[in-house]
Design a protein around this motif. Sequence first.
Motif, PDB file in Angstrom:
ATOM      1  N   TYR A   1      -7.848  91.862  19.881  1.00 55.29           N
ATOM      2  CA  TYR A   1      -7.458  90.572  19.337  1.00 55.29           C
ATOM      3  C   TYR A   1      -5.960  90.340  19.549  1.00 55.29           C
ATOM      4  O   TYR A   1      -5.167  91.271  19.490  1.00 55.29           O
TER       5      TYR A   1
ATOM      6  N   ARG B   1      -4.670  85.071  15.196  1.00 61.00           N
ATOM      7  CA  ARG B   1      -5.636  84.482  14.275  1.00 61.00           C
ATOM      8  C   ARG B   1      -5.438  82.980  14.253  1.00 61.00           C
ATOM      9  O   ARG B   1      -4.312  82.492  14.350  1.00 61.00           O
TER      10      ARG B   1
ATOM     11  N   LYS C   1     -16.886  89.629  12.389  1.00 60.03           N
ATOM     12  CA  LYS C   1     -15.739  90.474  12.710  1.00 60.03           C
ATOM     13  C   LYS C   1     -16.131  91.945  12.713  1.00 60.03           C
ATOM     14  O   LYS C   1     -15.635  92.742  13.534  1.00 60.03           O
TER      15      LYS C   1
ATOM     16  N   GLU D   1     -13.964  85.803  10.938  1.00 56.80           N
ATOM     17  CA  GLU D   1     -13.615  86.891  10.028  1.00 56.80           C
ATOM     18  C   GLU D   1     -14.530  86.912   8.812  1.00 56.80           C
ATOM     19  O   GLU D   1     -14.730  87.946   8.191  1.00 56.80           O
TER      20      GLU D   1
ATOM     21  N   SER E   1     -10.382  85.475  14.556  1.00 56.87           N
ATOM     22  CA  SER E   1      -9.508  86.246  15.438  1.00 56.87           C
ATOM     23  C   SER E   1      -9.852  85.913  16.879  1.00 56.87           C
ATOM     24  O   SER E   1     -11.024  85.754  17.224  1.00 56.87           O
TER      25      SER E   1
END
Length: 417
Positions: free
Chosen positions: A84, A87, A74, A125, A102
């Motif tokens: 983005y 999620r 990330k 992430e 993401s």
Amino acid sequence: MYKGISLFLAFLLASHVLCLAQVPGFFMKEEKRKVTIPFLASNSLIIIPVSINGNTPINFLVDTGVRSNILFSKKLGDALELEYTRRIKLVGADGTDDIMASVSPINHFDLGPVEGIFQSLLVLEQEFLELESVIGVPVYGIIGYEFFKYNPVKINYDNGEIDFYKSSELKWKPLFYKELEMTIFDNKPYITTTVRQKDGSFLYPKLLIDTGANHGLLLNRETTDAITMPPLFIESALGQSLGGVLYGYIGRIDYMKFADFKLDEVLTSYPEETPFSYVIKDSGRFGSLGAEVLGRTKLIFDYPRSRLLVRKAANFYNPFEYDMSGMALKKIPNDDNRIYVSEIRPGSPAQRAGVQAFDEILTLNLVPTFIWELGEINKLLRSEAGKQITIEIRRYEGDDLTKYEDHTFTFSLKKQI
């Protein structure tokens, strides 16, 4: 009148081409029969540089075993200024850990003569940069199904090149290639093979073709009672994946056949069952074929025509050998080629000589470690039974890097399986 019709037809044609260009996928930048993309082969894994949205190229693994493009960091995604939209939760390959990612839905990939249009990226992430420690080369992401879905793709491990063909090319089977029916399920390719096990029984398993895995043959015992363990096997870590290290057993089968080609004494992984196993069962597959087998061939993935074309490579008949030292080695990521012993097999030559887990290797047969590539060391350690190995190691006292002792050990390689 005729001029008006011509203009109208030209407009329709231009609109049609424009629509095609807007379809997510990978396409040649210029209209050619084929273009060539060089790749780095590390342990027969396919690594290519990819520029995302005009940024500096970074290494990606070309992996038929995944559906989506993945970026492993990330922090890197933020540095690339990705956008983005949501999620999602992923399940690690060990089935026990949830991994958050993401979604970056619209990106441009530049592979030199080939570009990826409107490419979605799953950006992890939680940092996952473990592949460098295992294969010795920095890898920051994976390209999956999108790269293969519209065009025949030839992978030549002998010369380290990918040929990316025009979608209408290769209607006929090229000379010296054998053709296999390939099914695409959940955006992944499968073939059926013949396997003779050590007890004499036969399997006809549906196998995932997985260019992103460095094993040879892998059989999931939970998929069928017909899979039997060979009499000789060792317990081992089988590989690094999202969600952790996969554990299981390494043994051999008598032989396997595909496309009329026969491979004897293939090293075979038997992973332990995990909560993730239901996904494998739902796919109907018994296991997978990885780079240790695929790297002995020349392959043409033809997703549009549901076929795999196979030809023997120069190393097709080389024997399958496993590590004969007992050391599992890793590279310290983002460091100057520092290599250490991540695991040591009890009773192995290295363990009997005195080597311990977490020893850092300084020299190998008097050659400093910084000169070696990790893949070259692994190749040496499975090269020849009886070969003498001398290593100098540094053993630290806990986490204090200022306190250590240096030792030198000598042992001979010995076949374990």
